[in-house]
Design an enzyme around this catalytic site. Structure first.
Site, PDB file in Angstrom:
ATOM      1  N   ARG A  13     -10.512 -81.791 -15.143  1.00  0.00           N
ATOM      2  CA  ARG A  13      -9.748 -83.091 -14.740  1.00  0.00           C
ATOM      3  C   ARG A  13      -8.313 -83.180 -15.258  1.00  0.00           C
ATOM      4  O   ARG A  13      -7.501 -83.359 -14.450  1.00  0.00           O
ATOM      5  CB  ARG A  13     -10.598 -84.362 -15.385  1.00  0.00           C
ATOM      6  CG  ARG A  13      -9.931 -85.742 -14.858  1.00  0.00           C
ATOM      7  CD  ARG A  13     -10.730 -86.733 -15.490  1.00  0.00           C
ATOM      8  NE  ARG A  13     -10.483 -86.722 -16.932  1.00  0.00           N
ATOM      9  CZ  ARG A  13     -11.345 -86.851 -17.883  1.00  0.00           C
ATOM     10  NH1 ARG A  13     -12.612 -86.637 -17.306  1.00  0.00           N
ATOM     11  NH2 ARG A  13     -11.113 -87.176 -18.975  1.00  0.00           N
ATOM     12  N   LYS A  14      -8.135 -82.197 -16.306  1.00  0.00           N
ATOM     13  CA  LYS A  14      -6.748 -82.072 -16.738  1.00  0.00           C
ATOM     14  C   LYS A  14      -6.127 -81.425 -15.854  1.00  0.00           C
ATOM     15  O   LYS A  14      -4.828 -81.604 -15.479  1.00  0.00           O
ATOM     16  CB  LYS A  14      -6.764 -81.387 -18.303  1.00  0.00           C
ATOM     17  CG  LYS A  14      -7.423 -82.584 -19.147  1.00  0.00           C
ATOM     18  CD  LYS A  14      -6.718 -83.676 -19.619  1.00  0.00           C
ATOM     19  CE  LYS A  14      -7.368 -84.091 -20.890  1.00  0.00           C
ATOM     20  NZ  LYS A  14      -6.944 -85.478 -21.027  1.00  0.00           N
ATOM     21  N   TRP A  51     -10.064 -96.310 -17.177  1.00  0.00           N
ATOM     22  CA  TRP A  51      -8.901 -95.627 -16.941  1.00  0.00           C
ATOM     23  C   TRP A  51      -9.246 -94.238 -16.359  1.00  0.00           C
ATOM     24  O   TRP A  51      -8.314 -93.824 -15.421  1.00  0.00           O
ATOM     25  CB  TRP A  51      -8.045 -95.677 -18.112  1.00  0.00           C
ATOM     26  CG  TRP A  51      -8.733 -94.868 -19.355  1.00  0.00           C
ATOM     27  CD1 TRP A  51      -9.006 -95.384 -20.421  1.00  0.00           C
ATOM     28  CD2 TRP A  51      -8.458 -93.573 -19.587  1.00  0.00           C
ATOM     29  NE1 TRP A  51      -9.364 -94.563 -21.388  1.00  0.00           N
ATOM     30  CE2 TRP A  51      -9.193 -93.266 -20.836  1.00  0.00           C
ATOM     31  CE3 TRP A  51      -8.307 -92.354 -18.616  1.00  0.00           C
ATOM     32  CZ2 TRP A  51      -9.467 -92.070 -21.456  1.00  0.00           C
ATOM     33  CZ3 TRP A  51      -8.651 -91.226 -19.323  1.00  0.00           C
ATOM     34  CH2 TRP A  51      -9.086 -91.046 -20.613  1.00  0.00           C
ATOM     35  N   ASP A  86     -11.434 -93.342 -32.703  1.00  0.00           N
ATOM     36  CA  ASP A  86     -10.321 -93.008 -33.514  1.00  0.00           C
ATOM     37  C   ASP A  86      -9.825 -94.363 -34.177  1.00  0.00           C
ATOM     38  O   ASP A  86      -9.328 -94.454 -35.390  1.00  0.00           O
ATOM     39  CB  ASP A  86      -9.112 -92.279 -32.743  1.00  0.00           C
ATOM     40  CG  ASP A  86      -8.504 -91.035 -33.631  1.00  0.00           C
ATOM     41  OD1 ASP A  86      -8.952 -90.831 -34.944  1.00  0.00           O
ATOM     42  OD2 ASP A  86      -7.674 -90.716 -33.133  1.00  0.00           O
ATOM     43  N   ARG A 124      -4.524 -85.277 -23.509  1.00  0.00           N
ATOM     44  CA  ARG A 124      -4.602 -83.868 -24.135  1.00  0.00           C
ATOM     45  C   ARG A 124      -4.354 -82.885 -23.013  1.00  0.00           C
ATOM     46  O   ARG A 124      -4.762 -82.908 -21.987  1.00  0.00           O
ATOM     47  CB  ARG A 124      -6.112 -83.778 -24.917  1.00  0.00           C
ATOM     48  CG  ARG A 124      -6.214 -84.448 -26.191  1.00  0.00           C
ATOM     49  CD  ARG A 124      -7.407 -84.301 -26.715  1.00  0.00           C
ATOM     50  NE  ARG A 124      -8.698 -85.074 -26.242  1.00  0.00           N
ATOM     51  CZ  ARG A 124      -9.781 -85.283 -26.810  1.00  0.00           C
ATOM     52  NH1 ARG A 124      -9.990 -84.816 -28.048  1.00  0.00           N
ATOM     53  NH2 ARG A 124     -10.871 -86.201 -26.171  1.00  0.00           N
TER      54      ARG A 124
END
Length: 507
Positions: free
Chosen positions: A100-101, A138, A278, A480
């Site tokens: 996907r990145k 998202w 996180d 990322r």
């Protein structure tokens, strides 16, 4: 220590009347380039177009080939030579989201005109989860935007259905914040996609105004329009260790409690729909460090959130139950739960075993949301050395071996100047030095007994400027592996490191 007092004062000054740490992210090339493309397409805001161009033309201290390709394309119409995504940006990137990145970064470049659109970019999109669950919408919004932009770029816009267009408008219109989920790049991609089929839609005009409103004085656009919830958690933790006044700490905790999500977790910014492990870990750790009894109700709700998202392997993902577990998230969840160890003994024992299994032979762990090897080492050592007695006793030998491996790594990775870089051989930077010192403190290493710690502290103090401020290279990554810079983090990590050597909480 004078350095500690000065940075504590600076961080205290960043706390607003409502208890939030409100400091913006620095501008970034990606979002600035996307906004420039959008404003040009719309033919509006000429002054802002000039200012964005000036920001991009000034260049970035941490410019990558990806940044350069975007800038050269939007400013000068140049195509990129080579594959900057595979050869540089994602080189060595080992994560379940890599496909996907790759698609996303290629589409960013294509939208900017740096590379042509390609038919391999046009993929179907799986609809997201139902309203009210914790599915990460998202991802669906980004992938729908990508699909619409690619189809338009290939001259195949007829392949996009009315249902897909309506779904994108529904997602874009669901935002509670001016910038969708405070995620500027996703927001801009969606605006660019809607611009293709409904340029006069009110969501485009209001969305543009939302992004313009969060621009920085340098003319650029930050990657997150609001990071206040995430920033407040570790800031409160650092100030608690530094002995800040109870009124200040309670104000910060009250702000965090007011931002707690219905599921018991926290999001990284205000007016968001999706919690994440996180932000939740730092917020809960702050509440527990300041006053666990005063904050018991909120902490118990947070415990329910962590219990609901833990994976069957004992580890914790970042966003969605069922995603692969990550070391940094698992360690953070441990620190959020140890305030009530007996109640969460099963979760803590499972997380400890997962973390021990996740360690690499050289003493490192996956880097996750940081470029620094030391970041996750710190969080894991902090977690392992704070386990309740039954788990610590049962895993004593394994925890000792894991600590020894990480200590060997940090000792070898320390530079001659006493600091640490992102990875062995990299120049020393402030954030990596802080993480390394925090990891060593979590293992019980103190400067009076360990020359590695003493040299690291001396290096860290030497980086303080004449005005008392510390500066650091950008370290955090989102999406990322793109770097983003939140300058207030520097004071947070420095204060945590400077207070770690004499704090029981560090262990």
């Amino acid at each position: 220590m004078a350095a500690r007092e000065r940075v504590a004062a600076a961080l205290s000054a960043a706390v607003g009347p409502d208890g939030a740490v409100r400091r913006p992210c620095a501008s970034r090339t990606l979002e600035s380039a996307l906004l420039l493309v959008l404003l040009r397409e719309r033919g509006t805001h000429p002054r802002q177009v000039r200012e964005l161009g000036a920001y991009l033309d000034a260049g970035q201290a941490q410019a990558t080939g990806f940044d350069t390709a975007l800038t050269q394309s939007v400013l000068h119409g140049r195509r990129v030579d080579g594959d900057v995504v595979a050869d540089e940006l994602l080189a060595g990137f080992d994560h379940f989201s890599i496909a996907r990145k790759r698609l996303l970064f290629d589409v960013h470049l294509a939208v900017a005109g740096a590379i042509p659109f390609d038919s391999s970019m046009l993929r179907p999109v799986r609809p997201g989860g139902v309203e009210g669950d914790n599915s990460v919408t998202w991802i669906e919004m980004i992938m729908l935007s990508v699909r619409i932009l690619v189809a338009d770029g290939l001259g195949r816009a007829k392949e996009i259905t009315d249902l897909e267009r309506e779904r994108l408008l529904e997602l874009l219109g669901s935002s509670r914040a001016p910038v969708w989920e405070n995620y500027t790049a996703a927001h801009l991609l969606a605006l660019l996609a809607v611009q293709r089929f409904a340029p006069a839609h009110r969501l485009v005009a209001t969305g543009v105004e939302g992004v313009l409103a969060c621009r920085n004085p340098d003319g650029g656009v930050p990657p997150m329009s609001n990071l206040d919830v995430f920033s407040t958690g570790p800031a409160g933790l650092a100030l608690a260790r530094a002995g800040a006044g109870r009124a200040l700490l309670y104000r910060m905790c009250d702000y965090l409690i007011g931002q707690q999500m219905p599921d018991g977790g926290w999001a990284f910014g205000e007016n968001m729909r999706h919690s994440d492990v996180d932000a939740s870990s730092y917020a809960a750790a702050c509440l527990a460090a300041v006053d666990p009894e005063r904050h018991r109700e909120a902490l118990e709700r947070a415990g329910g959130y962590f219990r609901g998202i833990v994976g069957p392997d004992g580890g914790f993902p970042t966003y969605v139950k069922g995603d692969p577990s990550e070391a940094g998230m698992t360690a953070g969840a441990v620190r959020a739960l140890v305030w009530n160890g007996p109640r969460h003994g099963d979760l803590l024992d499972g997380a400890a075993r997962w973390l021990l299994d996740a360690q690499h032979p050289d003493g490192t762990f996956e880097r996750s949301w940081s470029l620094s090897e030391a970041n996750t080492i710190w969080r894991v050592m902090w977690a392992l050395h704070s386990m309740p007695q039954p788990t610590r006793t049962a895993l004593k030998a394994r925890i000792a071996d894991a600590s020894a491996a990480s200590h060997r790594f940090l000792t070898r990775a320390q530079n001659e100047d006493g600091g640490w870089g992102y990875r062995p051989g990299d120049a020393s930077d402030t954030a990596s030095t802080c993480y390394s010192l925090l990891a060593l403190a979590a293992m019980g290493r103190r400067p009076q007994e360990d020359t590695v710690v003493a040299a690291g502290l001396a290096h860290l103090v030497s980086r303080q400027g004449p005005d008392g401020a510390f500066t650091a290279l950008p370290d955090q990554v989102a999406p990322r592996p793109l770097l983003f810079d939140a300058p207030v983090f520097t004071d947070i990590w420095v204060l945590l490191a400077l207070t770690s050597s004499d704090s029981d909480e560090a262990r």
